[in-house]
Design an enzyme around this catalytic site. Structure first.
Site, PDB file in Angstrom:
ATOM      1  N   ASP A 126     -14.762  31.810  60.745  1.00  0.00           N
ATOM      2  CA  ASP A 126     -16.355  31.755  61.202  1.00  0.00           C
ATOM      3  C   ASP A 126     -16.443  31.830  62.840  1.00  0.00           C
ATOM      4  O   ASP A 126     -17.341  31.806  63.322  1.00  0.00           O
ATOM      5  CB  ASP A 126     -16.950  30.454  60.651  1.00  0.00           C
ATOM      6  CG  ASP A 126     -18.406  30.452  60.557  1.00  0.00           C
ATOM      7  OD1 ASP A 126     -18.983  31.675  60.351  1.00  0.00           O
ATOM      8  OD2 ASP A 126     -18.835  29.565  60.829  1.00  0.00           O
ATOM      9  N   GLN A 186     -20.028  24.526  56.900  1.00  0.00           N
ATOM     10  CA  GLN A 186     -21.557  24.915  57.291  1.00  0.00           C
ATOM     11  C   GLN A 186     -22.006  23.728  58.330  1.00  0.00           C
ATOM     12  O   GLN A 186     -21.888  22.555  58.073  1.00  0.00           O
ATOM     13  CB  GLN A 186     -22.248  24.613  55.844  1.00  0.00           C
ATOM     14  CG  GLN A 186     -23.713  25.003  55.880  1.00  0.00           C
ATOM     15  CD  GLN A 186     -23.817  26.577  56.050  1.00  0.00           C
ATOM     16  OE1 GLN A 186     -23.110  27.422  55.712  1.00  0.00           O
ATOM     17  NE2 GLN A 186     -24.757  27.140  56.832  1.00  0.00           N
ATOM     18  N   LYS A 229     -22.973  32.510  50.428  1.00  0.00           N
ATOM     19  CA  LYS A 229     -21.558  33.141  50.845  1.00  0.00           C
ATOM     20  C   LYS A 229     -20.513  32.917  49.610  1.00  0.00           C
ATOM     21  O   LYS A 229     -19.747  33.867  49.549  1.00  0.00           O
ATOM     22  CB  LYS A 229     -21.133  32.019  51.955  1.00  0.00           C
ATOM     23  CG  LYS A 229     -21.870  32.283  53.412  1.00  0.00           C
ATOM     24  CD  LYS A 229     -21.688  31.104  54.510  1.00  0.00           C
ATOM     25  CE  LYS A 229     -22.764  31.538  55.427  1.00  0.00           C
ATOM     26  NZ  LYS A 229     -22.782  30.270  56.268  1.00  0.00           N
TER      27      LYS A 229
END
Ligand code: NAP
Length: 285
Positions: A125, A102, A58
């Site tokens: 996200d 994450q 990413k």
């Protein structure tokens, strides 16, 4: 009898590349106008090799798109309070426009509490309650990246969910549930299947659109795909294997996503796109 024609592939790699190119142009324009590059903070707890790889991937994509990334690596012993504190600091930092935690973060951490420490305007996200709510109500906000990417793939290939039967296999908060909500918002008739569904095959056989989001290699077999159905395989299992048995499903579907190269690249593209959108909103452009 004529031989059934194999499905057309939905090329997520190509579409994601175009989205990232477009996002890079927007990031450059934003940086030019404001003197500030969009910035994504990535937060990783521990050193799980797969998570390390995902975060690095990413960050690399961010760099290529002109998005700065700031990485926060926390030890595996980090507590819920410690993680929440870090995420609140990043939420309050005007130099950070998007935050990616994450996950999974480890069983000893209250993941939901951590997600909720992310400011909704930086939740690129799409993991917070606020993002789920705005998505469900069709209001401006950020969508969970994989579902958002799936809907863009459907658009790209001219699949209008309106009036169609969509069967989503899987009901996780970041994937199955939100993709079903997005399809509902586009007027599909949505059925969710999960581990307690009694006859999965019968449900899948009804579907004009199948979304597999399970994490079980090749669970969905071609024999259960309605001829002409659109098959989206979000599964990603060891050995680059999806949740759909591709070889048999490709013979029945009209459109199908490959694994890899289907849904996966769309997830990161959506993350980058939403980071630039977040930066533009925060910078008032
Ligand atoms: P998850 O949280 O483990 O959820 C799996 C879902 O599948 C659950 O709702 C579960 O039902 C259901 N399920 C499990 N076994 C089943 C069965 N035999 N029949 C029907 N349903 C069953 O997984 P996730 O995070 O949503 O991820 C799902 C898959 O997508 C994984 O392969 C993951 O790697 C992949 N993924 C890919 C991306 C990407 O960028 N491409 C992003 C995220 C996830 P219950 O709710 O009843 O337990």
């Amino acid at each position: 009898m004529t031989q059934a024609q194999a499905a057309r592939l939905m090329d997520g790699t190509a579409l994601a590349r175009r989205i990232v190119e477009d996002t890079a142009r927007q990031a450059a324009a934003l940086t030019g106008r404001t003197g500030t590059a969009p910035c994504l903070a990535t937060v990783l707890v521990g050193e799980d090799p797969a998570s390390v790889t995902y975060v690095r991937m990413k960050q690399n994509r961010c760099r290529k798109a002109g998005i700065t990334s700031r990485h926060v690596a926390l030890p595996a012993t980090t507590t819920t309070d410690g993680l929440v504190g870090t995420l609140r600091e990043l939420s309050a930092d005007p130099g950070v426009h998007g935050i990616l935690l994450q996950h999974p973060v480890g069983d000893h951490i209250d993941e939901r509490a951590a997600f909720e420490a992310i400011a909704p305007e930086k939740d690129v996200d799409g993991v917070t309650f606020a993002s789920f709510a705005t998505m469900s109500f069709g209001l401006p906000g950020f969508v969970s990246c994989t579902p958002g990417g799936i809907v863009q793939l459907l658009d790209e290939y001219g699949v209008d969910p309106a009036g169609k039967r969509a069967v989503v296999v899987g009901r996780s908060a970041i994937l199955g549930k939100p993709v079903g909500m997005l399809l509902l918002a586009r007027d599909a008739t949505v059925t969710y299947c999960h581990s307690r569904t009694r006859d999965l095959s019968a449900a899948v056989r009804e579907a004009d659109i199948v979304v597999a989001a399970v994490g079980r290699p090749r669970l969905i077999r071609g024999q259960d795909i309605k001829p002409g159905a659109v098959v989206i395989d979000a599964g990603y299992n060891p050995g680059n294997v999806g949740d759909v048995d591709f070889d048999s499903a490709v013979e029945r579907a009209s459109l199908i996503t490959p694994v890899p190269g289907g849904v996966g690249p769309m997830t990161i593209a959506t993350l980058l796109e939403q980071t630039v959108t977040a930066a533009a909103r925060q910078l008032g452009v």
